[in-house]
Design a protein around this motif. Sequence first.
Motif, PDB file in Angstrom:
ATOM      1  N   MET A 199       0.843  -1.188   0.000  1.00 51.89           N
ATOM      2  CA  MET A 199       0.000   0.000   0.000  1.00 51.89           C
ATOM      3  C   MET A 199       0.882   1.243   0.000  1.00 51.89           C
ATOM      4  SD  MET A 199      -3.154   1.109   0.075  1.00 51.89           S
ATOM      5  CE  MET A 199      -4.115  -0.288   0.600  1.00 51.89           C
ATOM      6  N   ALA A 200       0.644   2.132  -0.949  1.00 56.29           N
ATOM      7  CA  ALA A 200       1.390   3.387  -1.023  1.00 56.29           C
ATOM      8  C   ALA A 200       1.039   4.237   0.192  1.00 56.29           C
ATOM      9  CB  ALA A 200       1.060   4.106  -2.314  1.00 56.29           C
ATOM     10  N   PRO A 201       1.898   5.101   0.626  1.00 55.80           N
ATOM     11  CA  PRO A 201       3.195   5.429   0.046  1.00 55.80           C
ATOM     12  C   PRO A 201       4.261   4.400   0.444  1.00 55.80           C
ATOM     13  CG  PRO A 201       2.841   6.799   1.962  1.00 55.80           C
ATOM     14  CD  PRO A 201       1.588   5.978   1.774  1.00 55.80           C
ATOM     15  N   TYR A 202       5.236   4.265  -0.428  1.00 54.83           N
ATOM     16  CA  TYR A 202       6.356   3.363  -0.204  1.00 54.83           C
ATOM     17  C   TYR A 202       7.598   4.192   0.158  1.00 54.83           C
ATOM     18  CZ  TYR A 202       3.445   0.153  -2.908  1.00 54.83           C
ATOM     19  OH  TYR A 202       2.413  -0.616  -3.369  1.00 54.83           O
ATOM     20  N   THR A 203       8.499   3.589   0.911  1.00 56.29           N
ATOM     21  CA  THR A 203       9.802   4.204   1.126  1.00 56.29           C
ATOM     22  C   THR A 203      10.861   3.225   0.637  1.00 56.29           C
ATOM     23  OG1 THR A 203      10.003   3.358   3.382  1.00 56.29           O
ATOM     24  CG2 THR A 203       9.049   5.566   3.115  1.00 56.29           C
ATOM     25  N   PHE A 204      11.944   3.788   0.128  1.00 53.02           N
ATOM     26  CA  PHE A 204      13.011   2.996  -0.461  1.00 53.02           C
ATOM     27  C   PHE A 204      14.325   3.383   0.203  1.00 53.02           C
ATOM     28  CE2 PHE A 204       9.671   3.800  -3.475  1.00 53.02           C
ATOM     29  CZ  PHE A 204       9.389   2.533  -3.968  1.00 53.02           C
ATOM     30  N   SER A 205      15.116   2.382   0.526  1.00 51.30           N
ATOM     31  CA  SER A 205      16.419   2.624   1.129  1.00 51.30           C
ATOM     32  C   SER A 205      17.446   1.751   0.404  1.00 51.30           C
ATOM     33  CB  SER A 205      16.381   2.289   2.624  1.00 51.30           C
ATOM     34  OG  SER A 205      17.655   2.506   3.185  1.00 51.30           O
ATOM     35  N   TRP A 206      18.204   2.396  -0.508  1.00 51.33           N
ATOM     36  CA  TRP A 206      19.207   1.706  -1.319  1.00 51.33           C
ATOM     37  C   TRP A 206      20.591   1.837  -0.703  1.00 51.33           C
ATOM     38  CZ3 TRP A 206      18.493  -1.196  -5.622  1.00 51.33           C
ATOM     39  CH2 TRP A 206      17.305  -1.047  -6.339  1.00 51.33           C
ATOM     40  N   THR A 207      21.391   0.782  -0.833  1.00 51.33           N
ATOM     41  CA  THR A 207      22.817   0.835  -0.548  1.00 51.33           C
ATOM     42  C   THR A 207      23.544   0.164  -1.699  1.00 51.33           C
ATOM     43  OG1 THR A 207      22.772  -1.259   0.668  1.00 51.33           O
ATOM     44  CG2 THR A 207      22.517   0.772   1.965  1.00 51.33           C
ATOM     45  N   GLY A 208      24.795   0.557  -1.888  1.00 53.73           N
ATOM     46  CA  GLY A 208      25.567  -0.023  -2.981  1.00 53.73           C
ATOM     47  C   GLY A 208      27.047   0.211  -2.801  1.00 53.73           C
ATOM     48  N   GLY A 229      29.851   3.269  -0.844  1.00 50.38           N
ATOM     49  CA  GLY A 229      29.014   4.107   0.014  1.00 50.38           C
ATOM     50  C   GLY A 229      27.762   4.641  -0.647  1.00 50.38           C
ATOM     51  N   PHE A 230      27.346   4.082  -1.784  1.00 53.87           N
ATOM     52  CA  PHE A 230      26.151   4.549  -2.486  1.00 53.87           C
ATOM     53  C   PHE A 230      24.922   4.389  -1.595  1.00 53.87           C
ATOM     54  CE2 PHE A 230      22.304   3.808  -4.866  1.00 53.87           C
ATOM     55  CZ  PHE A 230      22.311   4.837  -5.790  1.00 53.87           C
ATOM     56  N   VAL A 231      24.094   5.444  -1.509  1.00 52.01           N
ATOM     57  CA  VAL A 231      22.801   5.405  -0.832  1.00 52.01           C
ATOM     58  C   VAL A 231      21.802   6.238  -1.641  1.00 52.01           C
ATOM     59  CG1 VAL A 231      23.695   5.014   1.505  1.00 52.01           C
ATOM     60  CG2 VAL A 231      23.390   7.344   0.691  1.00 52.01           C
ATOM     61  N   SER A 232      20.541   5.830  -1.592  1.00 53.80           N
ATOM     62  CA  SER A 232      19.484   6.583  -2.267  1.00 53.80           C
ATOM     63  C   SER A 232      18.151   6.224  -1.634  1.00 53.80           C
ATOM     64  CB  SER A 232      19.437   6.255  -3.765  1.00 53.80           C
ATOM     65  OG  SER A 232      18.356   6.942  -4.391  1.00 53.80           O
ATOM     66  N   THR A 233      17.198   7.163  -1.711  1.00 53.47           N
ATOM     67  CA  THR A 233      15.837   6.908  -1.258  1.00 53.47           C
ATOM     68  C   THR A 233      14.848   6.975  -2.420  1.00 53.47           C
ATOM     69  OG1 THR A 233      15.567   9.250  -0.696  1.00 53.47           O
ATOM     70  CG2 THR A 233      16.291   7.758   1.080  1.00 53.47           C
ATOM     71  N   GLU A 234      15.360   6.936  -3.639  1.00 51.11           N
ATOM     72  CA  GLU A 234      14.518   6.958  -4.836  1.00 51.11           C
ATOM     73  C   GLU A 234      14.056   5.546  -5.177  1.00 51.11           C
ATOM     74  OE1 GLU A 234      13.598   9.796  -6.451  1.00 51.11           O
ATOM     75  OE2 GLU A 234      14.672  10.813  -4.831  1.00 51.11           O
ATOM     76  N   GLN A 235      12.922   5.411  -5.870  1.00 51.84           N
ATOM     77  CA  GLN A 235      12.469   4.091  -6.317  1.00 51.84           C
ATOM     78  C   GLN A 235      13.400   3.559  -7.394  1.00 51.84           C
ATOM     79  OE1 GLN A 235       8.313   3.711  -7.361  1.00 51.84           O
ATOM     80  NE2 GLN A 235       8.656   1.850  -8.539  1.00 51.84           N
ATOM     81  N   CYS A 240      21.442  -3.135  -2.990  1.00 49.39           N
ATOM     82  CA  CYS A 240      20.380  -3.726  -2.182  1.00 49.39           C
ATOM     83  C   CYS A 240      19.393  -2.633  -1.798  1.00 49.39           C
ATOM     84  CB  CYS A 240      20.953  -4.370  -0.924  1.00 49.39           C
ATOM     85  SG  CYS A 240      22.067  -5.749  -1.264  1.00 49.39           S
ATOM     86  N   VAL A 241      18.108  -3.012  -1.767  1.00 55.11           N
ATOM     87  CA  VAL A 241      17.067  -2.050  -1.406  1.00 55.11           C
ATOM     88  C   VAL A 241      16.129  -2.691  -0.388  1.00 55.11           C
ATOM     89  CG1 VAL A 241      15.510  -2.689  -3.317  1.00 55.11           C
ATOM     90  CG2 VAL A 241      15.337  -0.412  -2.289  1.00 55.11           C
TER      91      VAL A 241
END
Length: 191
Positions: free
Chosen positions: A46-55, A58-64, A75-76
Amino acid sequence: MRKFVTLICCIFLLTDVKADDVTANVIPTVIGMNNGAITLTLTAGMAPYTFSWTGPDGFVSTEQDISSLAPGEYCVTVLDAFCGEANICVTVTETTANAIAAIDQPDISILVGPNPFTNGFDITVNTSVAGAYTIELQDISGKLIVAIDVIFEQGENNVAMRDLPQLSAGSYHVALISPNGTVKATALVHL
């Protein structure tokens, strides 16, 4: 006197997001360009979704969806509005650029980058024979999207393909065509 309390009961059907509900489309990076991409598709939760990327590095993002990626494992963790959680990891591989040898003339080759592209791309043509050519951008079925006429000198020639019309995500052909209509070289590019 008796008081009556009316109980209103609501039934909710909740579908939490799980790992099986998240699919990733991975576009590899071209060696040395860090232009890989990952797009996520969610089929539950169910929206809204949150995204937590690592790579890597030190890559990080909160984008889909993420882009401009170096090769490596990403990894997300996806959370939905009702705390459903999915965790997936995918690997962005590294490929060589689309350098395609000439079809009928071994002295012509083309290189297209970045690949995948977003707002346009550059074409490098190496030829031992100077002359006039047409560069065409075609959809995957061969339908012409854009054509430009160019005159190449012997050696390395560079052409920028910019101001492209609105294109859908997918694969496209770049074709180098001689004045008599012969396709001299092609490359596959992705949006």
